[in-house]
Motif scaffolding. Structure first.
Motif, PDB file in Angstrom:
ATOM      1  N   MET A 177      46.003 -33.619 -18.280  1.00 32.54           N
ATOM      2  CA  MET A 177      46.670 -33.908 -19.537  1.00 32.54           C
ATOM      3  C   MET A 177      48.100 -33.372 -19.535  1.00 32.54           C
ATOM      4  SD  MET A 177      44.268 -35.553 -21.281  1.00 32.54           S
ATOM      5  CE  MET A 177      45.014 -35.647 -22.863  1.00 32.54           C
ATOM      6  N   ASP A 178      48.661 -33.077 -18.400  1.00 29.84           N
ATOM      7  CA  ASP A 178      50.044 -32.617 -18.282  1.00 29.84           C
ATOM      8  C   ASP A 178      50.334 -31.363 -19.088  1.00 29.84           C
ATOM      9  OD1 ASP A 178      50.857 -34.545 -16.462  1.00 29.84           O
ATOM     10  OD2 ASP A 178      51.427 -35.957 -18.038  1.00 29.84           O
ATOM     11  N   GLY A 179      49.383 -30.449 -19.167  1.00 31.57           N
ATOM     12  CA  GLY A 179      49.605 -29.188 -19.854  1.00 31.57           C
ATOM     13  C   GLY A 179      49.615 -29.268 -21.361  1.00 31.57           C
ATOM     14  N   ARG A 180      49.288 -30.432 -21.936  1.00 28.09           N
ATOM     15  CA  ARG A 180      49.274 -30.565 -23.396  1.00 28.09           C
ATOM     16  C   ARG A 180      48.075 -29.840 -23.980  1.00 28.09           C
ATOM     17  NH1 ARG A 180      49.247 -36.659 -24.611  1.00 28.09           N
ATOM     18  NH2 ARG A 180      48.051 -36.645 -22.702  1.00 28.09           N
TER      19      ARG A 180
END
Length: 89
Positions: free
Chosen positions: A1-4
């Motif tokens: 989740m790309d660090g979200r």
């Protein structure tokens, strides 16, 4: 989740997760209504023509929202306020 970071409410209350049910009301995107009306021939379904019916049906709980009659049957609130109140539990 790309660090979200995502918000996932948990059932840490009386009744467990069954108590954390929610309904989401969304008018829809104005472009969809306009496409139906102007490109697909759905006369009377442009966003501008539907907006008075949305406004008439909503009651707004948040002060910031300007497109509402404040007396309808659908309660509308700012999601930020809901998340803040859930996070404080």
């Amino acid at each position: 989740m790309d660090g979200r970071k995502l918000f996932h409410p948990r059932g840490k209350l009386l009744g467990g997760s069954s108590s954390v049910n929610a309904m989401v009301y969304v008018r829809g995107h104005a472009g969809d209504y306009n496409r139906w009306a102007f490109e697909e021939g759905a006369t009377g379904w442009s966003y501008e023509e539907c907006l008075p019916y949305f406004v008439k049906s909503e009651v707004v709980i948040s002060y910031w929202y300007i497109f509402s009659a404040y007396f309808g049957q659908l309660s509308v609130n700012n999601c930020v306020n809901i998340v803040a109140s859930v996070n404080s539990v």
